[in-house]
Design a protein around this motif. Structure first.
Motif, PDB file in Angstrom:
ATOM      1  N   TYR A  16      -4.836   8.602   4.444  1.00  0.00           N
ATOM      2  CA  TYR A  16      -3.609   7.738   4.488  1.00  0.00           C
ATOM      3  C   TYR A  16      -2.753   7.569   5.803  1.00  0.00           C
ATOM      4  CZ  TYR A  16       1.469   6.830   3.774  1.00  0.00           C
ATOM      5  OH  TYR A  16       2.687   6.047   3.579  1.00  0.00           O
ATOM      6  N   THR A  48      -6.415   9.467  -1.653  1.00  0.00           N
ATOM      7  CA  THR A  48      -6.383   8.731  -0.480  1.00  0.00           C
ATOM      8  C   THR A  48      -6.133   9.673   1.089  1.00  0.00           C
ATOM      9  OG1 THR A  48      -5.544   6.726  -1.325  1.00  0.00           O
ATOM     10  CG2 THR A  48      -5.751   6.645   1.068  1.00  0.00           C
ATOM     11  N   VAL A  62      -2.294   4.073   7.898  1.00  0.00           N
ATOM     12  CA  VAL A  62      -1.157   3.447   8.286  1.00  0.00           C
ATOM     13  C   VAL A  62      -0.937   3.333   9.809  1.00  0.00           C
ATOM     14  CG1 VAL A  62       1.415   4.114   8.213  1.00  0.00           C
ATOM     15  CG2 VAL A  62      -0.157   4.192   6.075  1.00  0.00           C
ATOM     16  N   THR A 109       1.248   4.015  -2.894  1.00  0.00           N
ATOM     17  CA  THR A 109       0.920   5.295  -2.666  1.00  0.00           C
ATOM     18  C   THR A 109       1.923   6.456  -2.855  1.00  0.00           C
ATOM     19  OG1 THR A 109      -0.435   4.822  -0.614  1.00  0.00           O
ATOM     20  CG2 THR A 109       0.249   7.180  -0.558  1.00  0.00           C
ATOM     21  N   TYR A 121       0.878  -1.252  -0.041  1.00  0.00           N
ATOM     22  CA  TYR A 121      -0.043  -0.008  -0.053  1.00  0.00           C
ATOM     23  C   TYR A 121       0.766   1.241  -0.002  1.00  0.00           C
ATOM     24  CZ  TYR A 121      -3.312   3.508   1.867  1.00  0.00           C
ATOM     25  OH  TYR A 121      -3.828   4.780   2.324  1.00  0.00           O
ATOM     26  N   GLU A 122       1.771   1.285   0.909  1.00  0.00           N
ATOM     27  CA  GLU A 122       2.637   2.448   0.933  1.00  0.00           C
ATOM     28  C   GLU A 122       3.491   2.508  -0.526  1.00  0.00           C
ATOM     29  OE1 GLU A 122       5.246   1.641   4.574  1.00  0.00           O
ATOM     30  OE2 GLU A 122       4.527   3.811   4.766  1.00  0.00           O
TER      31      GLU A 122
END
Length: 481
Positions: A311, A308, A315, A247, A243-244
């Motif tokens: 975010y 997003t 996280v 992003t 996901y990071e």
């Protein structure tokens, strides 16, 4: 009888234990059939994945370092409980000399070995240590060294039935009544380019169990081998990392402010010079601020992914789950102290320290430190480094020891020290116990205080008590805020 119970349960509208029920809601739900079977089949893959994240993920690195730093710190140190003060002092002096020579690899002292062993246990689930005897002339103190062994040097796939009820399970040899009698150890870790190969497999050496230390945290009765502490969070870590990455890539693309010139007549410069066709895919090297003229009739459209906005929250929630799975405070994993006050950080640290104390006394001291002390004292006596004529007749006083873990730092030093003084004065604990909880030897502290007072008196020095500080405590600051 069991079948009648099943029929009766089938007639009931609802199970008493929903966790043991069936139906659509339990489809594809995971369950643990056998811990040892799962460890044998999956622990190596899990350990290798955990090692990867421990070396490539900053949050995992921080969490592992927090566990090792709090559990070992500068070392879990022994204090002999021999009734004779002279013997105790001799043992402590000999031990302090030996610690610098303890590591067979020469990379650390004994307390550095503790830290490496605990780190390996957290990362891969387990670690082995071999007690090696040395020649007297090769050592300055006690002819004994400790060699750390990677978990994969005790192969999981070594399963053999031997004579007389003896058998090898996961590289560990058991006798007929289930006692560990030996470990079958490879000369090097599999995959090591310098590992000696013979035929189609690796050579193993049978090492008596008395010479091997197996450090791992047992989760269930009868457990043979350890499992990485990252096992509950590895999948979440993997998905969070993906996901990071996505992003970050999205943010990089969004900041590539590039212009495209549509030229129906083809008079503005032809096709883009930087474009290339690879496997029928047009590729362009984009640079911020660059303008590309496109061929006549050519157009390009970029996807517009949803921004997003949550975010940070997403996280943070994942990191909280990862920290909880590792038993480490979220703040120690992330370094995020936003919104933390005295009460909240104290509550989190109290629970974490309870877990650390359990690890120190029930696992590290018992499995790792205790057998090393017993071997150290025995070898010291046999080699003549420690004169002890009564050792053979009664070794218990020499082997009796207390392990002092490193002290925890105070959250509020003034309040904590005042509470400690009140507990000692009221008889709730002894002064020796209070000093031991700080990681110090009470006898050594008393000797140092007496020596300092004698020296101060001889030099005509006088130290008065300092006035009590009127500064606000962290708890008061939180209340005022």
């Amino acid at each position: 009888m069991l079948e009648k119970i099943r029929i009766w349960l089938g007639k009931s509208e609802r199970r008493s234990f929903e966790a043991g029920g069936t139906g659509r809601r339990w489809n594809k739900a995971g369950k643990m059939e056998s811990l040892n079977a799962s460890i044998l089949a999956e622990s190596t893959v899990a350990a290798r994945r955990a090692s990867y994240y421990c070396r490539n993920n900053s949050w995992v690195t921080s969490a592992v370092q927090a566990i090792v730093a709090n559990a070992v710190g500068c070392g879990i140190k022994p204090r002999s409980k021999h009734p004779n003060p002279a013997v105790r002092d001799a043992l402590h002096v000999l031990w302090n000399r030996w610690t610098d020579e303890a590591d067979a690899a020469g990379l650390a002292d004994f307390y550095g070995l503790q830290a490496m062993a605990v780190r390996a246990m957290v990362e891969t689930g387990e670690v082995f240590a071999r007690l090696r005897a040395r020649r007297n002339e090769d050592m300055r103190s006690v002819p004994l060294q400790v060699e750390l062994i990677d978990r994969e040097q005790v192969p999981l796939d070594r399963v053999t039935e031997l004579s007389g009820g003896t058998r090898i399970r996961a590289g560990i040899e058991f006798d007929a009544i289930g006692r560990r009698v030996a470990y079958h150890v490879l000369k090097a870790r599999p995959g090591d380019p310098f590992a000696p190969l013979t035929g189609n497999g690796y050579d193993t050496t049978r090492v008596p169990a008395a010479d091997i230390i197996h450090l791992f945290q047992p989760l269930a009765p009868g457990q043979l081998r350890g499992i990485t502490w990252l096992s509950p969070v590895l999948l979440r870590l993997h998905e969070l990392e993906q996901y990071e990455d996505a992003t970050v890539v999205k943010a990089k693309i969004a900041n590539l402010f590039t212009g495209f010139l549509r030229d129906p007549g083809g008079d503005a410069g032809g096709q883009a010079a930087a474009a290339s066709l690879t496997n029928n895919i047009l590729q362009l090297d984009l640079e911020p601020g660059e303008i590309f003229p496109l061929p006549p009739g050519t157009d390009i459209t970029f996807s517009d992914p949803i921004d997003t906005e949550d975010y940070g929250t997403f996280v943070k929630n994942h990191l909280r789950g990862i920290a909880s799975g590792l038993g480490v405070p979220y703040e120690a994993v992330s370094g995020d102290l936003e919104g933390v006050n005295y009460s909240s950080i104290r509550a989190g640290l109290v629970e974490f320290r309870r877990r650390v104390e359990q690890l120190q006394h029930n696992v590290i001291a018992y499995q790792f430190c205790r057998p090393i002390w017993e071997r150290f004292v025995t070898v010291a006596v046999l080699s003549g480094a420690l004169p002890a004529r009564d050792f053979e007749a009664n070794p218990a006083p020499y082997l009796s020891v207390e392990w002092l873990p490193p002290r925890f730092e105070y959250v509020d030093p003034k309040k904590d020290v005042e509470a400690e003084i009140l507990a000692v004065k009221s008889g709730l604990k002894s002064r020796s116990q209070s000093i031991a909880e700080r990681g110090y030897d009470a006898e050594q502290v008393d000797a140092e205080i007496a020596a300092e007072r004698q020296r101060a008196e001889a030099m005509g020095l006088s130290f008065e008590s300092l006035p009590t500080s009127q500064a606000a405590t962290p708890a008061e600051e939180d209340a005022n805020a």
